[in-house]
Design a protein around this motif. Structure first.
Motif, PDB file in Angstrom:
ATOM      1  N   ASN A 144      11.299   7.737  -3.111  1.00 55.45           N
ATOM      2  CA  ASN A 144      10.870   7.476  -4.491  1.00 55.45           C
ATOM      3  C   ASN A 144       9.385   7.770  -4.704  1.00 55.45           C
ATOM      4  OD1 ASN A 144       9.665   5.382  -3.137  1.00 55.45           O
ATOM      5  ND2 ASN A 144      10.647   3.727  -4.301  1.00 55.45           N
ATOM      6  N   GLY A 145       8.767   8.443  -3.717  1.00 55.17           N
ATOM      7  CA  GLY A 145       7.370   8.823  -3.867  1.00 55.17           C
ATOM      8  C   GLY A 145       6.398   7.661  -3.827  1.00 55.17           C
ATOM      9  N   CYS A 146       6.747   6.589  -3.104  1.00 54.30           N
ATOM     10  CA  CYS A 146       5.884   5.401  -3.070  1.00 54.30           C
ATOM     11  C   CYS A 146       4.581   5.643  -2.324  1.00 54.30           C
ATOM     12  CB  CYS A 146       6.624   4.214  -2.465  1.00 54.30           C
ATOM     13  SG  CYS A 146       6.940   4.338  -0.680  1.00 54.30           S
ATOM     14  N   GLY A 147       4.561   6.611  -1.408  1.00 51.16           N
ATOM     15  CA  GLY A 147       3.341   6.946  -0.681  1.00 51.16           C
ATOM     16  C   GLY A 147       3.056   6.068   0.518  1.00 51.16           C
ATOM     17  N   TYR A 148       3.998   5.206   0.887  1.00 53.33           N
ATOM     18  CA  TYR A 148       3.773   4.309   2.032  1.00 53.33           C
ATOM     19  C   TYR A 148       3.504   5.108   3.303  1.00 53.33           C
ATOM     20  CZ  TYR A 148       4.502   0.471   5.343  1.00 53.33           C
ATOM     21  OH  TYR A 148       4.338  -0.451   6.345  1.00 53.33           O
ATOM     22  N   CYS A 149       4.270   6.145   3.537  1.00 53.44           N
ATOM     23  CA  CYS A 149       4.113   6.946   4.754  1.00 53.44           C
ATOM     24  C   CYS A 149       2.746   7.625   4.796  1.00 53.44           C
ATOM     25  CB  CYS A 149       5.236   7.968   4.873  1.00 53.44           C
ATOM     26  SG  CYS A 149       5.370   9.101   3.468  1.00 53.44           S
ATOM     27  N   ILE A 150       2.278   8.070   3.635  1.00 54.09           N
ATOM     28  CA  ILE A 150       0.975   8.737   3.557  1.00 54.09           C
ATOM     29  C   ILE A 150      -0.149   7.761   3.892  1.00 54.09           C
ATOM     30  CG2 ILE A 150      -0.655   9.874   1.992  1.00 54.09           C
ATOM     31  CD1 ILE A 150       1.774  10.960   0.469  1.00 54.09           C
TER      32      ILE A 150
END
Length: 298
Positions: A200-206
């Motif tokens: 969902n494009g949350c950006g947690y991994c980034i």
């Protein structure tokens, strides 16, 4: 007043647990201390914060019988000092066993070249996150003993004492050197991570990637998609910790535990912790030797 700086490299979070416990125990002793996480984005800033009058504690997860490449890069970037005390703690799922026994040698050598004196070293054991999961009872016990282990390590370090550890065997030096091949494999692993429709494009991994390997790619329509580069450290954080379970390996699938790495669950207290006599039957065989010795040595 004595001051200690703590620097740590973590992927999936196990080393962070130990680093934070060290920080908390030192603070309880009224020792001034700082806690810094090593990432590609932070190493320049952290190097500038290095206090030449403070002692150093360095922790890192063992990657292929070595410290992660970033740890070597960071040490090489440091200015030379004079006779600063250091403690080196490696963290692995196998513990002090053959092939792991030389994993601190290159780090100590580099620190010595920079003027650090490693007075204390230790091998911490945390739940394994590579290939094979550990039984929940063992994982919870490894978390439970962290405060006791940290207390022992801190006491030795504050008194400039060494701790018993497995002395490196001659065969372990080439094994450690060969382990550096994983750096090449890591680049391919990171480049080929798959993203499914759950993202969902949350950006947690980034945000949590220590190697800055993950970014957003924005299309002309403004749609964001996750993009992977070839700077991966093979820490597996993004695969295990994605809130949507949207990431999976494209290459080296054998390295990832299919059931995941539920570290938060391991950290929850066990209602009926097993005694040592009950734990030992779960740790039979040569492969468990390092974990077995770690849990029963005290």
């Amino acid at each position: 007043m004595e001051k200690i700086q703590i620097f740590y490299y973590t992927g999936t979070g196990s080393t962070k647990i130990i680093a934070e416990e060290i920080y908390n125990q030192l603070s309880a002793l009224n020792i001034e201390c700082e806690l810094h996480r090593l990432t590609v984005d932070s190493i320049d800033m952290i190097s500038q914060k290095l206090d030449f009058d403070a002692k150093l504690i360095l922790l890192y997860a063992v990657h292929a019988f070595n410290a992660p490449d970033l740890v070597y890069t960071w040490i090489k970037s440091l200015e030379e000092i004079s006779n600063r005390s250091a403690m080196v703690i490696s963290v692995s799922g196998g513990g002090a066993m053959i092939s792991n026994s030389a994993c601190r040698v290159p780090v100590k050598r580099l620190l010595q070249q920079k003027g650090f004196k490693t007075t204390t070293e230790a091998m911490a054991v945390m739940p394994n996150n590579w290939m094979t999961p550990v039984p929940d009872e063992i994982a919870k016990e490894l978390i439970r003993v962290v405060p006791h282990k940290v207390s022992k390590w801190i006491n030795a370090f504050l008194h400039n004492k060494s701790l018993p550890y497995l002395k490196p065997l001659l065969i372990d030096y080439p094994i450690t050197s060969l382990g550096r091949i994983e750096v090449i494999g890591a680049k391919h692993f990171g480049k080929h991570i798959k993203v499914n429709s759950s993202c969902n494009g949350c950006g947690y991994c980034i945000k949590n990637c220590p190697s800055n390997n993950i970014t957003f790619k924005v299309s002309e329509s403004g749609e964001k998609t996750v993009k992977f580069d070839s700077k991966c450290h093979f820490c597996l954080s993004c695969v295990y910790e994605c809130p949507q379970h949207a990431l999976s390996p494209g290459w080296f699938k054998f390295a990832v535990i299919p059931t995941g790495y539920p570290l938060k669950s391991y950290c929850e207290p066990s209602e009926n912790p097993l005694s040592k006599d009950e734990l030992l039957p779960l740790l039979k065989g040569k492969a468990w030797e390092g974990v077995r010795n770690y849990l029963i040595e005290d």
